[in-house]
Design a protein around this motif. Structure first.
Motif, short mmCIF file in Angstrom:
data_model
loop_
_atom_site.label_atom_id
_atom_site.label_comp_id
_atom_site.label_asym_id
_atom_site.label_seq_id
_atom_site.Cartn_x
_atom_site.Cartn_y
_atom_site.Cartn_z
N ASN A 194 38.08 26.28 15.48
CA ASN A 194 38.51 25.79 16.80
C ASN A 194 38.14 26.73 17.93
O ASN A 194 37.91 26.28 19.05
N ASP A 195 38.04 28.02 17.64
CA ASP A 195 37.64 29.00 18.66
C ASP A 195 36.12 29.10 18.80
O ASP A 195 35.62 29.86 19.62
N GLY A 196 35.38 28.35 17.97
CA GLY A 196 33.92 28.35 18.05
C GLY A 196 33.28 29.55 17.37
O GLY A 196 32.11 29.82 17.58
N ILE A 197 34.04 30.25 16.55
CA ILE A 197 33.50 31.43 15.86
C ILE A 197 32.69 31.01 14.65
O ILE A 197 31.59 31.50 14.43
N LEU A 198 33.24 30.10 13.86
CA LEU A 198 32.54 29.58 12.68
C LEU A 198 31.80 28.31 13.03
O LEU A 198 32.34 27.46 13.75
N PRO A 199 30.59 28.16 12.52
CA PRO A 199 29.83 26.93 12.77
C PRO A 199 30.43 25.78 11.97
O PRO A 199 30.70 25.91 10.77
N ALA A 200 30.70 24.66 12.63
CA ALA A 200 31.26 23.50 11.94
C ALA A 200 30.91 22.23 12.69
O ALA A 200 30.63 22.26 13.89
N VAL A 201 30.93 21.13 11.96
CA VAL A 201 30.76 19.82 12.56
C VAL A 201 31.96 18.98 12.19
O VAL A 201 32.56 19.18 11.13
N LYS A 202 32.32 18.08 13.05
CA LYS A 202 33.45 17.20 12.77
C LYS A 202 32.88 15.85 12.34
O LYS A 202 32.09 15.24 13.06
N ILE A 203 33.28 15.43 11.17
CA ILE A 203 32.86 14.14 10.64
C ILE A 203 34.13 13.31 10.48
O ILE A 203 34.97 13.61 9.62
N GLY A 204 34.27 12.34 11.34
CA GLY A 204 35.53 11.60 11.36
C GLY A 204 36.63 12.52 11.85
O GLY A 204 36.52 13.11 12.91
N ARG A 205 37.66 12.70 11.04
CA ARG A 205 38.77 13.58 11.40
C ARG A 205 38.71 14.92 10.69
O ARG A 205 39.60 15.74 10.83
N GLN A 206 37.65 15.15 9.92
CA GLN A 206 37.57 16.37 9.13
C GLN A 206 36.41 17.26 9.57
O GLN A 206 35.37 16.77 9.97
N PHE A 207 36.65 18.56 9.48
CA PHE A 207 35.58 19.51 9.75
C PHE A 207 34.79 19.75 8.47
O PHE A 207 35.34 19.79 7.37
N ARG A 208 33.50 19.94 8.65
CA ARG A 208 32.62 20.34 7.56
C ARG A 208 31.80 21.52 8.07
O ARG A 208 31.35 21.53 9.22
N VAL A 209 31.62 22.51 7.20
CA VAL A 209 30.88 23.70 7.56
C VAL A 209 29.54 23.67 6.83
O VAL A 209 29.52 23.72 5.59
N PRO A 210 28.43 23.57 7.56
CA PRO A 210 27.12 23.59 6.90
C PRO A 210 26.90 24.93 6.19
O PRO A 210 27.07 26.00 6.78
N ILE A 211 26.54 24.87 4.93
CA ILE A 211 26.40 26.08 4.12
C ILE A 211 25.35 27.03 4.70
O ILE A 211 25.59 28.23 4.81
N LYS A 212 24.20 26.50 5.10
CA LYS A 212 23.15 27.37 5.64
C LYS A 212 23.60 28.04 6.93
O LYS A 212 23.34 29.22 7.15
N SER A 213 24.30 27.31 7.78
CA SER A 213 24.81 27.89 9.03
C SER A 213 25.84 28.96 8.75
O SER A 213 25.87 30.01 9.41
N LEU A 214 26.69 28.73 7.76
CA LEU A 214 27.71 29.71 7.39
C LEU A 214 27.06 30.98 6.86
O LEU A 214 27.45 32.09 7.23
N GLU A 215 26.07 30.82 6.01
CA GLU A 215 25.37 31.99 5.47
C GLU A 215 24.66 32.77 6.57
O GLU A 215 24.71 34.00 6.59
N ASN A 216 24.03 32.06 7.52
CA ASN A 216 23.38 32.73 8.65
C ASN A 216 24.40 33.46 9.51
O ASN A 216 24.18 34.60 9.93
N TRP A 217 25.53 32.82 9.77
CA TRP A 217 26.59 33.43 10.57
C TRP A 217 27.09 34.70 9.88
O TRP A 217 27.25 35.75 10.52
#
Length: 62
Positions: free
Chosen positions: A27-50
């Motif tokens: 929610n603070d924009g620190i972790l990369p995430a996308v919202k799909i419907g009502r749920q957040f999903r974190v792309p694995i490649k983006s998380l690893e890069n972060w």
């Protein structure tokens, strides 16, 4: 086909932090995430890069 994203709980387990902290970081924009419907999903490649970028930052500080 391999998974492309992690749930918030999977992300928390991967990082070794709590679910609430994970939501806070998303929610603070620190972790990369996308919202799909009502749920957040974190792309694995983006998380690893972060994670790699954060590790590099901490090495430069020390």
């Amino acid at each position: 086909m391999a998974k492309a994203t992690l749930t918030v709980i999977e992300t928390a387990e991967y990082l070794g932090i709590g679910r609430n902290q994970t939501y806070r970081m998303i929610n603070d924009g620190i972790l990369p995430a996308v919202k799909i419907g009502r749920q957040f999903r974190v792309p694995i490649k983006s998380l690893e890069n972060w994670l790699m970028n954060e590790a590099e930052k901490s090495l430069k500080i020390n």
